[in-house]
Scaffold this motif. Structure first.
Motif, short mmCIF file in Angstrom:
data_model
loop_
_atom_site.label_atom_id
_atom_site.label_comp_id
_atom_site.label_asym_id
_atom_site.label_seq_id
_atom_site.Cartn_x
_atom_site.Cartn_y
_atom_site.Cartn_z
N THR A 82 0.84 -1.19 0.00
CA THR A 82 0.00 0.00 0.00
C THR A 82 0.88 1.25 0.00
N ALA A 120 -0.60 -0.55 -4.51
CA ALA A 120 -1.94 -0.04 -4.21
C ALA A 120 -1.85 1.38 -3.70
N GLY A 121 -2.88 2.15 -4.00
CA GLY A 121 -2.93 3.53 -3.54
C GLY A 121 -4.08 4.26 -4.18
N LEU A 172 -6.90 1.74 -4.33
CA LEU A 172 -7.44 1.36 -3.03
C LEU A 172 -7.35 2.53 -2.06
N ILE A 174 -7.49 2.94 1.69
CA ILE A 174 -7.44 2.04 2.86
C ILE A 174 -8.34 2.49 4.00
N CYS A 194 -11.05 -2.56 1.36
CA CYS A 194 -9.90 -3.40 1.70
C CYS A 194 -10.27 -4.88 1.61
N ALA A 228 2.13 -2.84 4.72
CA ALA A 228 1.12 -1.84 5.06
C ALA A 228 1.83 -0.50 5.27
N ALA A 288 0.97 2.63 3.55
CA ALA A 288 0.24 3.88 3.31
C ALA A 288 0.07 4.67 4.60
N THR A 347 -4.61 1.03 8.43
CA THR A 347 -3.64 -0.07 8.56
C THR A 347 -4.32 -1.31 9.12
N THR A 364 -6.48 -2.98 6.46
CA THR A 364 -5.64 -3.67 5.49
C THR A 364 -5.10 -4.97 6.06
#
Length: 257
Positions: free
Chosen positions: A16, A40-41, A66, A68, A74, A93, A95, A123, A126
């Motif tokens: 992420t 992902a982001g 994504l 989060i 998620c 994890a 992000a 977090t 996720t």
């Protein structure tokens, strides 16, 4: 024997915040170790650029959008990736957001909530989404990206919301590690210090911040994203198979004093 323990051939990793900074550097590290990687982001342009650059280098990399902070998203993303691409063996994890120098007495509810939603709640969403299938297979490695701000209260910036979110993330990591270790899913955390990324580019140019930051750093420099990525790679790989619940600082020595 030992060099092979850092290899990740046959593994699928999900990263992420993978469009830049620590996330992108970590994706490259994992890909160079042989893993297939999904970035992902929320920034599709950054994700596409990153995935294309890594693909041109010969790596198997793709991306998904994504947010989060959306629990259902998620869960849906994890189910789709595990079903359509393959079982996810590694979750990074990464992000997160920073929101420095906001006096606590002047902080709005929205500022507090937004930072906690991304850094802590997001977090957890996720880890829960991707951890569940790992637990069912009894195989997986999760690395969360915390911060030295989860260990200390930084100065001179005022950032109670950020510090609290990262302290919570560290303890979330330890809690998940204890719960999930019997089912062979390891959960560890890397806590960077001041890292040379776009997120830090504005404040590091201000002597109000850069002078005390560097004065408090024994190495007298910022950490590079690649240095954090190396720690993430170690904790994601079989080289760290006996480690879970750890919070590893990569901070140029900032927290030794």
């Amino acid at each position: 024997m030992y060099m092979t323990r850092t290899r990740l051939e046959g593994s699928l990793a999900f990263v992420t915040g993978g469009g830049g900074g620590i996330g992108l550097a970590t994706a490259q590290a994992l890909a160079e170790a042989g893993a297939r990687v999904i970035l992902a982001g929320k920034n599709e342009a950054a994700l596409q650029t990153a995935a294309e650059a890594l693909s041109r280098a010969g790596h198997d990399v793709r991306y998904v959008l994504l947010d989060i902070t959306q629990s259902d998203a998620c869960t849906e993303t994890s189910e789709r990736i595990n079903r359509d691409v393959g079982p996810v063996d590694i979750l990074i994890a990464n992000a997160g957001i920073a929101w420095s120098d906001t006096p606590a007495e002047e902080m709005s509810d929205d500022t507090w909530t937004h930072v906690l939603d991304v850094n802590l709640n997001g977090t957890f969403w996720t880890c829960r989404a991707f951890g569940k299938p790992m637990l069912e297979r009894e195989k997986g490695a999760i690395v969360t990206v915390g911060s030295i701000s989860g260990l200390i209260s930084n100065k001179p910036q005022r950032q109670a919301q950020y510090n609290a979110s990262k302290a919570g993330l560290h303890h979330l990591t330890r809690s998940l590690a204890g719960e999930w270790a019997p089912r062979n899913v390891r959960v560890n955390c890397v806590a960077p210090g001041y890292v040379n990324t776009t997120m830090s580019s504005v404040t590091i140019k201000d002597p109000k911040f850069s002078v005390p930051w560097m004065a408090g750093t024994p190495m007298n420099r910022m950490v590079e994203p690649e240095e954090v990525a190396s720690a993430n790679l170690f904790l994601a790989s079989p080289a760290s198979s006996g480690i879970t619940g750890a919070v590893v600082t990569v901070d140029g020595g900032y927290t030794v004093w």
